[in-house]
Each structure stands twice: as C-alpha cells, then as structure tokens.
Design a protein around this motif. Structure first.
Motif, PDB file in Angstrom:
ATOM      1  N   VAL A  19       1.127  -1.618   6.487  1.00 33.18           N
ATOM      2  CA  VAL A  19       0.743  -3.034   6.217  1.00 33.18           C
ATOM      3  C   VAL A  19      -0.836  -2.836   5.492  1.00 33.18           C
ATOM      4  O   VAL A  19      -1.498  -2.380   6.280  1.00 33.18           O
ATOM      5  CB  VAL A  19       0.700  -3.816   7.345  1.00 33.18           C
ATOM      6  CG1 VAL A  19       0.114  -5.397   7.070  1.00 33.18           C
ATOM      7  CG2 VAL A  19       2.120  -4.082   7.756  1.00 33.18           C
ATOM      8  N   VAL A  20      -0.910  -3.316   4.451  1.00 34.50           N
ATOM      9  CA  VAL A  20      -2.106  -3.101   3.442  1.00 34.50           C
ATOM     10  C   VAL A  20      -2.353  -4.210   2.555  1.00 34.50           C
ATOM     11  O   VAL A  20      -1.094  -4.410   2.033  1.00 34.50           O
ATOM     12  CB  VAL A  20      -2.493  -1.487   3.159  1.00 34.50           C
ATOM     13  CG1 VAL A  20      -1.380  -1.348   2.279  1.00 34.50           C
ATOM     14  CG2 VAL A  20      -3.790  -1.374   2.689  1.00 34.50           C
ATOM     15  N   ASN A  21      -3.695  -4.570   2.177  1.00 31.80           N
ATOM     16  CA  ASN A  21      -3.785  -5.612   1.235  1.00 31.80           C
ATOM     17  C   ASN A  21      -3.989  -4.395  -0.077  1.00 31.80           C
ATOM     18  O   ASN A  21      -5.095  -3.702   0.091  1.00 31.80           O
ATOM     19  CB  ASN A  21      -5.069  -6.393   1.189  1.00 31.80           C
ATOM     20  CG  ASN A  21      -5.182  -7.345   0.220  1.00 31.80           C
ATOM     21  OD1 ASN A  21      -4.816  -7.132  -0.532  1.00 31.80           O
ATOM     22  ND2 ASN A  21      -6.084  -8.227   0.617  1.00 31.80           N
TER      23      ASN A  21
ATOM     24  N   ASP B  98     -10.304   0.212   0.357  1.00 29.03           N
ATOM     25  CA  ASP B  98      -9.760   1.398   0.969  1.00 29.03           C
ATOM     26  C   ASP B  98      -8.270   1.395   0.837  1.00 29.03           C
ATOM     27  O   ASP B  98      -7.769   2.492   1.204  1.00 29.03           O
ATOM     28  CB  ASP B  98     -10.288   1.610   2.371  1.00 29.03           C
ATOM     29  CG  ASP B  98      -9.543   0.348   3.219  1.00 29.03           C
ATOM     30  OD1 ASP B  98      -9.047  -0.634   2.655  1.00 29.03           O
ATOM     31  OD2 ASP B  98      -9.676   0.451   4.482  1.00 29.03           O
ATOM     32  N   ALA B  99      -7.527   0.588   0.073  1.00 30.23           N
ATOM     33  CA  ALA B  99      -6.118   0.520   0.270  1.00 30.23           C
ATOM     34  C   ALA B  99      -5.726   2.004  -0.327  1.00 30.23           C
ATOM     35  O   ALA B  99      -4.550   2.429   0.064  1.00 30.23           O
ATOM     36  CB  ALA B  99      -5.459  -0.704  -0.604  1.00 30.23           C
TER      37      ALA B  99
ATOM     38  N   VAL C  36      -2.648   7.241   0.471  1.00 26.81           N
ATOM     39  CA  VAL C  36      -2.466   8.447   0.281  1.00 26.81           C
ATOM     40  C   VAL C  36      -2.609   9.242   1.574  1.00 26.81           C
ATOM     41  O   VAL C  36      -2.190  10.297   1.647  1.00 26.81           O
ATOM     42  CB  VAL C  36      -3.894   8.898  -0.667  1.00 26.81           C
ATOM     43  CG1 VAL C  36      -3.830  10.560  -0.716  1.00 26.81           C
ATOM     44  CG2 VAL C  36      -3.597   8.494  -2.005  1.00 26.81           C
ATOM     45  N   ASP C  37      -3.473   8.622   2.459  1.00 23.66           N
ATOM     46  CA  ASP C  37      -3.522   9.402   3.970  1.00 23.66           C
ATOM     47  C   ASP C  37      -2.103   9.135   4.570  1.00 23.66           C
ATOM     48  O   ASP C  37      -1.489  10.346   5.162  1.00 23.66           O
ATOM     49  CB  ASP C  37      -4.239   8.715   4.757  1.00 23.66           C
ATOM     50  CG  ASP C  37      -5.993   8.999   4.436  1.00 23.66           C
ATOM     51  OD1 ASP C  37      -5.940  10.113   3.400  1.00 23.66           O
ATOM     52  OD2 ASP C  37      -6.753   8.558   4.938  1.00 23.66           O
TER      53      ASP C  37
ATOM     54  N   ARG D  62      -5.573   1.782  -9.655  1.00 21.38           N
ATOM     55  CA  ARG D  62      -6.248   2.473  -8.683  1.00 21.38           C
ATOM     56  C   ARG D  62      -5.458   3.086  -7.946  1.00 21.38           C
ATOM     57  O   ARG D  62      -5.540   4.347  -7.700  1.00 21.38           O
ATOM     58  CB  ARG D  62      -7.209   1.497  -7.782  1.00 21.38           C
ATOM     59  CG  ARG D  62      -8.241   0.738  -8.653  1.00 21.38           C
ATOM     60  CD  ARG D  62      -8.958  -0.287  -7.667  1.00 21.38           C
ATOM     61  NE  ARG D  62      -9.723   0.362  -6.520  1.00 21.38           N
ATOM     62  CZ  ARG D  62      -9.351   0.063  -5.210  1.00 21.38           C
ATOM     63  NH1 ARG D  62      -8.286  -0.857  -4.817  1.00 21.38           N
ATOM     64  NH2 ARG D  62      -9.787   0.791  -4.523  1.00 21.38           N
ATOM     65  N   LEU D  63      -4.189   2.453  -7.365  1.00 20.23           N
ATOM     66  CA  LEU D  63      -3.331   3.464  -6.588  1.00 20.23           C
ATOM     67  C   LEU D  63      -2.737   4.577  -7.608  1.00 20.23           C
ATOM     68  O   LEU D  63      -2.451   5.505  -6.932  1.00 20.23           O
ATOM     69  CB  LEU D  63      -2.129   2.528  -5.967  1.00 20.23           C
ATOM     70  CG  LEU D  63      -1.222   3.059  -5.218  1.00 20.23           C
ATOM     71  CD1 LEU D  63      -1.805   3.628  -4.014  1.00 20.23           C
ATOM     72  CD2 LEU D  63      -0.156   2.097  -4.926  1.00 20.23           C
TER      73      LEU D  63
END
Length: 244
Positions: free
Chosen positions: A52-54, A59-60, A65-66, A111-112
């Motif tokens: 779950v992330v925006n 820092d998304a 990636v982590d 970005r991603l």
C-alpha cells in the motif's frame, strides 16, 4: 515451478478495475505478482505480494524497489496502470486538479519506471496504460488527455532507448471500460455515455478483462517482436467513430 523461478510482475493500481483484472490474469498464467495501490482490500485473498503506497509520494519508487529486492529476484514485468480521472476543460481546471492528475498519471510513471529499470534484464517487458483520449481530442478531459498522450509518447521514447537491452515497451489505450473510476460518469453523464458507446462499432462497454487479456499477450512470448506500440482496446471507437 518454485517461487524463485517464476517471473515477477509489478502492477500499479492493482486493487481494482484494469489493474485487478491484470493481476488475476498474470497469476493465472503462473506469474508472481507484486500489486501496488492506495488500498489492498480486493487483494487480501489472492496469492500475491502487495504494498500500500501513494505513487505520488517522494519515497514511493524507493519503497517499491525495496519490496522487489526483498523478494530475491529481478523484475520481469512492469505494468504502469495506476491513474486518476476527474479531468475538466482547461478553463475549469485549478492547480490542485492539474497537479493531482499529472503527478499520478505521468510523473509517477516516469519516476517508478526509471528506478525499476536497473532490476530488469533482457526478456523483460513494460506495458503502460494510456487511453484513447491521449490519441485524439475529446472535450472536457484536458489534463487527463495530456497525461495519457504523454504515456503514449513515453512508450515510444522508452522503446527507442532501452530495447537494445532486450526489454520491450508497449502500451494499451483503453476506450470505454466499465471500472470503478468510470462507473459514476457512465450512469450520470448521458452525453458522455452516448458519445462513447454510440460511437463504438461493437456497441458495448468494455470490461477490465478485455484490457487485461491484451496486457497478458504483450508481456508473453507470443509478443516477442511487438515493441514500441500503443494498442487501442476500444471496440473500434478510435478508428471507426460514428453515431447511429
């Protein structure tokens, strides 16, 4: 096949609509999936990894990636599906609306993808979800249409930059698809519904599964020579638009 040998797919916006249908399609084909969204209530019973992330958060990309790295393998499939609507005519679009749409629909994708590329090797595949509204003019959807046009061009540009590494990049451009994002407008905006459905030769609203099936094809071996393409999944609306 063990988990370690399965291909790994990252699907953004995987909790509903086209994203959820894509998640199910990939799972059915034996792919390991990491689904990312603002919520995960529709994913809890599926055999996958979820986060779950925006996507608009600074820092998304690092968090995603982590999560991929923690699974112990590289990334084989990236489906940039997450997006928001609610666009208006430019004269009615304030900064808050423009920023929200651009941040999720375009900036987050660049970005991603940039940060995921080091995890992808030859044979990997990227599929971006564009829109028919990014291919032609359609009144009342300015910011959305501009971001989706950007996704189409991003697809072609990225294919020209990374294909020598054996990574394919394609996009799907959905037309009128029944999803939680479009449901309300379909029910309330009769002019929109008529302009879309009445101009679709197949005379039906598309389903998320219609788009997911094309995504499944694009990331598979049968599409190994398909690259840099934006494929409309719209029942013919884009090329054959007409009203009865």
């Amino acid at each position: 096949m063990t988990v370690a040998t399965k291909r790994l797919a990252l699907v953004t916006g995987g909790n509903q609509g086209i994203g959820l249908a894509t998640v199910r399609r990939l799972l059915a084909s034996g792919v390991q999936v990491l689904a990312v969204d603002l919520a995960d209530d529709n994913l809890v019973d599926l055999p996958l990894h979820r986060l779950v992330v925006n996507l608009a958060a600074k820092d998304a990309p690092a968090r995603i990636v982590d999560a991929i790295t923690a699974l112990g393998s590289g990334l084989d499939i990236l489906v940039n599906n997450a997006g928001v609507g609610g666009s208006r005519r430019l004269a009615d679009s304030d900064d808050l609306l423009i920023d929200r749409i651009v941040d999720i629909n375009l900036r987050a994708v660049l970005r991603l993808t940039r940060d995921c590329l080091p995890l992808m090797k030859s044979g990997a595949s990227i599929v971006n979800v564009a829109s028919v509204f990014g291919e032609v003019g359609f009144p009342g959807s300015t910011a959305y249409a501009v971001t989706k046009a950007g996704i189409s061009q991003f697809t072609r540009q990225l294919a020209s930059e990374i294909s020598e590494k054996g990574i394919r990049v394609n996009a799907v451009a959905p037309g009128l698809i029944r999803t939680p994002m479009t449901e309300t407008r379909l029910e309330r905006d009769t002019s929109y519904r008529d302009a879309m459905l009445g101009a679709t030769p197949l005379r039906r609203v598309g389903l998320p599964e219609d788009v997911a099936s094309v995504i499944g094809f694009l990331v598979g071996e049968d599409a190994s020579f398909v690259n840099g393409q934006v494929i409309a999944v719209d029942g013919g609306w884009l090329t054959c638009r007409y009203l009865a």
